[in-house]
Design a protein around this motif. Sequence first.
Motif, mmCIF file in Angstrom:
data_model
loop_
_atom_site.group_PDB
_atom_site.id
_atom_site.type_symbol
_atom_site.label_atom_id
_atom_site.label_comp_id
_atom_site.label_asym_id
_atom_site.label_seq_id
_atom_site.Cartn_x
_atom_site.Cartn_y
_atom_site.Cartn_z
ATOM 1 N N ASN A 70 -8.912 101.692 37.655
ATOM 2 C CA ASN A 70 -9.580 101.188 36.654
ATOM 3 C C ASN A 70 -10.735 100.174 37.416
ATOM 4 O O ASN A 70 -11.859 100.401 36.798
ATOM 5 C CB ASN A 70 -8.766 100.290 35.784
ATOM 6 C CG ASN A 70 -9.226 100.159 34.348
ATOM 7 O OD1 ASN A 70 -9.772 101.095 33.843
ATOM 8 N ND2 ASN A 70 -8.953 99.235 33.762
ATOM 9 N N ASP A 86 -15.698 100.961 37.461
ATOM 10 C CA ASP A 86 -16.564 99.670 37.439
ATOM 11 C C ASP A 86 -17.303 99.504 38.760
ATOM 12 O O ASP A 86 -18.198 98.793 38.540
ATOM 13 C CB ASP A 86 -15.869 98.396 36.863
ATOM 14 C CG ASP A 86 -15.376 98.823 35.505
ATOM 15 O OD1 ASP A 86 -15.630 99.407 34.485
ATOM 16 O OD2 ASP A 86 -14.371 98.079 35.200
ATOM 17 N N ASN A 130 -17.796 109.331 35.870
ATOM 18 C CA ASN A 130 -18.353 109.329 34.405
ATOM 19 C C ASN A 130 -17.197 110.006 33.429
ATOM 20 O O ASN A 130 -17.023 109.583 32.439
ATOM 21 C CB ASN A 130 -19.474 110.182 34.341
ATOM 22 C CG ASN A 130 -20.581 109.486 34.978
ATOM 23 O OD1 ASN A 130 -20.853 108.083 34.684
ATOM 24 N ND2 ASN A 130 -21.964 109.985 35.552
ATOM 25 N N ARG A 141 -14.785 107.469 32.890
ATOM 26 C CA ARG A 141 -15.178 106.389 32.003
ATOM 27 C C ARG A 141 -15.181 106.737 30.503
ATOM 28 O O ARG A 141 -14.837 105.874 29.775
ATOM 29 C CB ARG A 141 -16.762 106.104 32.427
ATOM 30 C CG ARG A 141 -16.648 105.174 33.843
ATOM 31 C CD ARG A 141 -18.196 104.783 34.202
ATOM 32 N NE ARG A 141 -18.052 104.010 35.235
ATOM 33 C CZ ARG A 141 -19.346 103.726 35.888
ATOM 34 N NH1 ARG A 141 -20.513 104.255 35.282
ATOM 35 N NH2 ARG A 141 -19.431 102.791 36.685
ATOM 36 N N ARG A 142 -15.526 108.060 30.432
ATOM 37 C CA ARG A 142 -15.706 108.456 28.849
ATOM 38 C C ARG A 142 -14.325 108.458 28.368
ATOM 39 O O ARG A 142 -13.962 108.086 27.268
ATOM 40 C CB ARG A 142 -16.101 109.928 28.592
ATOM 41 C CG ARG A 142 -17.687 109.930 29.021
ATOM 42 C CD ARG A 142 -18.262 111.462 28.571
ATOM 43 N NE ARG A 142 -17.840 112.348 29.610
ATOM 44 C CZ ARG A 142 -18.362 112.743 30.620
ATOM 45 N NH1 ARG A 142 -19.305 112.247 31.087
ATOM 46 N NH2 ARG A 142 -17.656 113.853 31.211
ATOM 47 N N ARG A 173 -11.757 106.560 29.311
ATOM 48 C CA ARG A 173 -11.256 105.307 29.295
ATOM 49 C C ARG A 173 -11.944 104.794 27.985
ATOM 50 O O ARG A 173 -11.088 104.135 26.840
ATOM 51 C CB ARG A 173 -11.770 104.495 30.346
ATOM 52 C CG ARG A 173 -11.337 102.893 30.148
ATOM 53 C CD ARG A 173 -11.760 102.340 31.548
ATOM 54 N NE ARG A 173 -13.246 101.991 31.783
ATOM 55 C CZ ARG A 173 -13.616 101.427 32.803
ATOM 56 N NH1 ARG A 173 -12.779 100.765 33.830
ATOM 57 N NH2 ARG A 173 -15.045 101.324 32.852
ATOM 58 N N GLU A 174 -13.206 104.852 27.728
ATOM 59 C CA GLU A 174 -13.699 104.414 26.354
ATOM 60 C C GLU A 174 -13.251 105.136 25.099
ATOM 61 O O GLU A 174 -12.981 104.484 24.128
ATOM 62 C CB GLU A 174 -15.457 104.699 26.567
ATOM 63 C CG GLU A 174 -16.094 103.784 27.329
ATOM 64 C CD GLU A 174 -15.714 102.435 27.358
ATOM 65 O OE1 GLU A 174 -15.824 101.761 26.303
ATOM 66 O OE2 GLU A 174 -15.337 101.491 28.181
ATOM 67 N N THR A 175 -13.015 106.167 25.123
ATOM 68 C CA THR A 175 -12.467 106.995 23.905
ATOM 69 C C THR A 175 -11.082 106.351 23.667
ATOM 70 O O THR A 175 -10.799 106.193 22.431
ATOM 71 C CB THR A 175 -11.935 108.413 24.219
ATOM 72 O OG1 THR A 175 -13.430 108.950 24.521
ATOM 73 C CG2 THR A 175 -11.463 109.269 23.174
ATOM 74 N N ARG A 176 -9.973 106.072 24.750
ATOM 75 C CA ARG A 176 -8.814 105.444 24.762
ATOM 76 C C ARG A 176 -9.081 104.012 23.963
ATOM 77 O O ARG A 176 -8.298 103.676 23.170
ATOM 78 C CB ARG A 176 -7.937 105.437 25.695
ATOM 79 C CG ARG A 176 -7.735 106.841 26.259
ATOM 80 C CD ARG A 176 -6.791 106.885 27.424
ATOM 81 N NE ARG A 176 -6.264 108.342 27.850
ATOM 82 C CZ ARG A 176 -5.896 108.599 28.665
ATOM 83 N NH1 ARG A 176 -5.916 107.948 29.762
ATOM 84 N NH2 ARG A 176 -5.548 109.883 29.152
ATOM 85 N N ARG A 177 -10.032 103.370 24.557
ATOM 86 C CA ARG A 177 -10.307 101.857 24.024
ATOM 87 C C ARG A 177 -10.868 101.963 22.617
ATOM 88 O O ARG A 177 -10.162 101.088 21.761
ATOM 89 C CB ARG A 177 -11.363 101.164 24.769
ATOM 90 C CG ARG A 177 -10.918 100.803 26.268
ATOM 91 C CD ARG A 177 -11.960 100.013 26.965
ATOM 92 N NE ARG A 177 -11.493 99.730 28.282
ATOM 93 C CZ ARG A 177 -12.294 99.004 29.123
ATOM 94 N NH1 ARG A 177 -13.498 98.942 28.898
ATOM 95 N NH2 ARG A 177 -11.519 98.849 30.347
ATOM 96 N N ALA A 178 -11.648 102.779 22.225
ATOM 97 C CA ALA A 178 -11.966 102.858 20.752
ATOM 98 C C ALA A 178 -10.833 103.509 19.855
ATOM 99 O O ALA A 178 -10.806 103.045 18.693
ATOM 100 C CB ALA A 178 -13.054 104.032 20.785
ATOM 101 N N GLU A 179 -10.006 104.101 20.356
ATOM 102 C CA GLU A 179 -8.678 104.633 19.555
ATOM 103 C C GLU A 179 -7.687 103.583 19.278
ATOM 104 O O GLU A 179 -6.886 103.392 18.382
ATOM 105 C CB GLU A 179 -7.783 105.458 20.207
ATOM 106 C CG GLU A 179 -8.593 106.933 20.155
ATOM 107 C CD GLU A 179 -8.109 107.842 20.950
ATOM 108 O OE1 GLU A 179 -7.197 107.804 21.725
ATOM 109 O OE2 GLU A 179 -8.512 109.081 20.927
#
Length: 85
Positions: free
Chosen positions: A55, A59, A72, A75-76, A78-84
Amino acid sequence: MAGVTVPGMEHAELDRRERDILALERRSFAGPGAKERAIREELGLAPVRYYQLLNALLDDERALAFDPVTVNRLRRVRETRRAER
């Protein structure tokens, strides 16, 4: 180092463990537990520590410069999981 250069970090490179973590992330694993087993056996890390280091690498601009495709992609994910959440 190919790719993105960050002022003041032109000569900074990833260490062996950081490169090994990214290399492990490029691989695919056949069955449950296979990745965790590889983390323990090949890197000598507990999976929790591995994911903490991974993680932080996501960054790190040095990691992006070293392996932009893998960083990349992760990162995508990770962002998908955070948004869920």
